[in-house]
Design a protein around this motif. Structure first.
Motif, mmCIF file in Angstrom:
data_model
loop_
_atom_site.group_PDB
_atom_site.id
_atom_site.type_symbol
_atom_site.label_atom_id
_atom_site.label_comp_id
_atom_site.label_asym_id
_atom_site.label_seq_id
_atom_site.Cartn_x
_atom_site.Cartn_y
_atom_site.Cartn_z
ATOM 1 N N ALA A 1 70.209 31.622 28.893
ATOM 2 C CA ALA A 1 69.840 32.359 30.107
ATOM 3 C C ALA A 1 68.407 32.871 30.021
ATOM 4 N N ALA A 2 67.986 33.290 28.832
ATOM 5 C CA ALA A 2 66.603 33.750 28.664
ATOM 6 C C ALA A 2 65.617 32.613 28.914
ATOM 7 N N ALA A 3 65.931 31.425 28.393
ATOM 8 C CA ALA A 3 65.052 30.269 28.611
ATOM 9 C C ALA A 3 64.988 29.900 30.090
ATOM 10 N N GLU A 4 66.103 30.038 30.795
ATOM 11 C CA GLU A 4 66.111 29.740 32.230
ATOM 12 C C GLU A 4 65.268 30.725 33.020
ATOM 13 N N LEU A 5 65.248 31.992 32.566
ATOM 14 C CA LEU A 5 64.414 32.987 33.242
ATOM 15 C C LEU A 5 62.940 32.815 32.899
ATOM 16 N N ALA A 6 62.645 32.228 31.743
ATOM 17 C CA ALA A 6 61.262 32.159 31.260
ATOM 18 C C ALA A 6 60.410 31.193 32.075
ATOM 19 N N VAL A 7 61.000 30.078 32.507
ATOM 20 C CA VAL A 7 60.215 29.055 33.212
ATOM 21 C C VAL A 7 60.971 28.580 34.439
ATOM 22 N N PRO A 8 60.256 28.176 35.462
ATOM 23 C CA PRO A 8 60.923 27.587 36.627
ATOM 24 C C PRO A 8 61.347 26.159 36.319
ATOM 25 N N GLU A 9 62.185 25.617 37.153
ATOM 26 C CA GLU A 9 62.642 24.242 36.985
ATOM 27 C C GLU A 9 61.778 23.345 37.856
ATOM 28 N N LEU A 10 61.019 22.438 37.198
ATOM 29 C CA LEU A 10 60.092 21.605 37.935
ATOM 30 C C LEU A 10 60.809 20.698 38.921
ATOM 31 N N ALA A 11 62.009 20.258 38.568
ATOM 32 C CA ALA A 11 62.762 19.411 39.494
ATOM 33 C C ALA A 11 63.069 20.168 40.784
ATOM 34 N N THR A 12 63.373 21.453 40.644
ATOM 35 C CA THR A 12 63.640 22.271 41.828
ATOM 36 C C THR A 12 62.380 22.426 42.667
ATOM 37 N N PHE A 13 61.228 22.657 41.984
ATOM 38 C CA PHE A 13 59.963 22.760 42.704
ATOM 39 C C PHE A 13 59.664 21.471 43.474
ATOM 40 N N TYR A 14 59.929 20.326 42.827
ATOM 41 C CA TYR A 14 59.656 19.047 43.475
ATOM 42 C C TYR A 14 60.539 18.874 44.702
ATOM 43 N N ALA A 15 61.819 19.232 44.570
ATOM 44 C CA ALA A 15 62.731 19.139 45.714
ATOM 45 C C ALA A 15 62.300 20.080 46.840
ATOM 46 N N GLU A 16 61.895 21.300 46.473
ATOM 47 C CA GLU A 16 61.440 22.247 47.488
ATOM 48 C C GLU A 16 60.170 21.745 48.172
ATOM 49 N N HIS A 17 59.277 21.118 47.392
ATOM 50 C CA HIS A 17 58.052 20.567 47.972
ATOM 51 C C HIS A 17 58.387 19.470 48.982
ATOM 52 N N GLN A 18 59.341 18.610 48.635
ATOM 53 C CA GLN A 18 59.742 17.563 49.561
ATOM 54 C C GLN A 18 60.354 18.155 50.823
ATOM 55 N N GLN A 19 61.149 19.208 50.653
ATOM 56 C CA GLN A 19 61.744 19.854 51.819
ATOM 57 C C GLN A 19 60.673 20.455 52.721
ATOM 58 N N ARG A 20 59.665 21.109 52.113
ATOM 59 C CA ARG A 20 58.584 21.685 52.910
ATOM 60 C C ARG A 20 57.789 20.593 53.622
ATOM 61 N N GLN A 21 57.554 19.487 52.910
ATOM 62 C CA GLN A 21 56.820 18.388 53.520
ATOM 63 C C GLN A 21 57.588 17.814 54.706
ATOM 64 N N GLN A 22 58.900 17.644 54.539
ATOM 65 C CA GLN A 22 59.719 17.141 55.623
ATOM 66 C C GLN A 22 59.735 18.119 56.800
ATOM 67 N N ALA A 23 59.834 19.417 56.467
ATOM 68 C CA ALA A 23 59.822 20.433 57.520
ATOM 69 C C ALA A 23 58.495 20.418 58.278
ATOM 70 N N LEU A 24 57.384 20.223 57.550
ATOM 71 C CA LEU A 24 56.068 20.155 58.188
ATOM 72 C C LEU A 24 55.969 18.940 59.098
#
Length: 410
Positions: free
Chosen positions: A266-289
């Motif tokens: 749990a500490a490691a999960e809090l320490a860094v974001p998940e790049l796969a999640t960022f990539y998915a969110e970026h795709q969602q924002r791009q699609q929304a745009l």
């Protein structure tokens, strides 16, 4: 006949594991003093279970401990239930657990004996730290959003170290993880942890420090309540994230840290974001745009079409034709006016040219006249300024001559 060499080496008095365990069990369980014994100690950890409560009774001074169990059928008869940090006087009997080769104290009765020494020390230290403001929420720092280098203080042999590495590298590939090894259990652990934190400070590269260890009994985690460790965390120049792996209690190290998690993973999960999640969110924002752009474009096209339809319904074509005729008429009038003025101006220019031609000295000379000039090029207009012997220049219609004045006639 085959002779087994190993058989000849086994002493006749050798016991099996079961035989040895049975022998120990008879010694302990048949001892009159151990069949009914009163023991005083501090409860260091207690784990409720459907079959009863399993807890550890510890001597705070000598660190000696014994495992205890009170079965569910006996719980209602106890004056005081086992609670971590409480000191109890218990009555029970020694029983051997053969499957694990352990002995434990089966409890019949438990009486309160006041607050435990360890609990008292914990409470006093916590009160002192709170008075200094070290546990205040206002002093806690946020974790870096995208750390590039993270330092981990833990035992290199602990499973926590492997869990942290796998989690960090899975969530954030390319991250640099530094290990500052330390003992995380035992009497030497506090000094070892402080030294490991100081190494991270001296190195100066890490942007976040994770202090971690896997789960264990409360007595195994006592080093994280040590004042030296707590102050080292409070004085650390970079944010500290703890993942000490115990769900039930919070250590003082957890309370003073900037952020705490209940497990190393749990500490490691809090320490860094998940790049796969960022990539998915970026795709969602791009699609929304893209969707937003298409919506605006469609709305604009619809509005333009509405304007076209409105224009078609207006008598604008007739107005345009009338305006075009008016413009053509004005154009023709302008051309006629311009042509007339141009003709008039041309005639006037010719008249002026002819007048200029009559005034041209060369034309006068061509009719037989001449122009007399003195040596300095001035036109001689009177004999009053001339003298005999003076040289003059006469310009004729064709050519020039020089003469000398021989006589001046009135």
């Amino acid at each position: 006949m085959t002779l087994n060499v190993h058989d000849s080496l086994i002493p006749e008095a050798a016991l099996s594991v079961t035989g040895l365990t049975d022998y120990i069990q008879d010694l302990l369980e048949q001892d009159d003093q151990l069949r009914q014994v009163w023991v005083i100690g501090e409860v260091s950890s207690a784990n409720p279970h459907r079959s009863g409560i399993f807890f550890t009774l510890q001597d705070p001074d000598s660190k000696a401990s014994i495992q205890c169990v009170v079965w569910t059928s006996q719980l209602g008869k106890l004056v005081q239930l086992p609670v971590a940090g409480e000191q109890l006087i218990i009555l029970g009997s020694i029983r051997v657990y053969p499957q694990r080769g352990q002995y434990q104290l089966t409890i019949w009765q438990a009486l309160p004996a006041g607050e435990g020494l360890q609990a008292l020390r914990y409470r006093q230290l916590r009160n002192r730290l709170e008075a200094e403001g070290l546990l205040a929420q206002s002093r806690k720092r946020p974790l870096p959003t995208h750390p590039q280098i993270i330092a981990v203080v833990t035992s290199p042999q602990a499973a926590a170290w492997g869990d942290i590495q796998r989690t960090l590298w899975h969530r954030y590939p390319g991250l640099q993880v530094l290990l500052s090894p330390a003992q995380v259990q035992g009497e030497l652990a506090p000094a070892s942890i402080v030294e490991a934190i100081e190494r991270v400070e001296q190195d100066g590269r890490a942007q976040l420090l994770i202090l971690s260890r896997g789960g264990g009994a409360s007595e195994d985690l006592a080093c994280f309540n040590d004042e030296r460790v707590v102050r080292a965390i409070a004085q650390c120049s970079i944010p500290v994230l703890t993942g000490i792996g115990h769900q039930r209690d919070e250590s003082l190290a957890d309370l003073v840290a900037d952020v705490c998690a209940h497990t190393p993973t749990a500490a490691a999960e809090l320490a860094v974001p998940e790049l796969a999640t960022f990539y998915a969110e970026h795709q969602q924002r791009q699609q929304a745009l893209n969707n937003a752009v298409h919506q605006v474009l469609n709305a604009s096209n619809q509005q333009l079409q509405q304007f076209k339809e409105r224009l078609q319904r207006l008598p604008i074509k007739r107005q345009l034709r009338d305006e075009q005729k008016a413009i053509a008429s004005k154009r023709q009038q302008l051309i006629q006016y311009t042509s007339r003025r141009l003709s008039q101006d041309s005639q006037h220019c010719e008249f002026l040219r002819q007048r200029l031609a009559t005034l041209d000295p060369e034309n006068v000379l061509k009719r037989g006249y001449a122009v007399v000039r003195t040596e300095n090029g001035m036109i001689a207009r009177s004999t009053a300024n001339l003298v005999t012997g003076q040289e003059l220049q006469i310009q004729l219609g064709e050519g020039q001559v020089k003469v000398n004045v021989t006589e001046i006639l009135d």
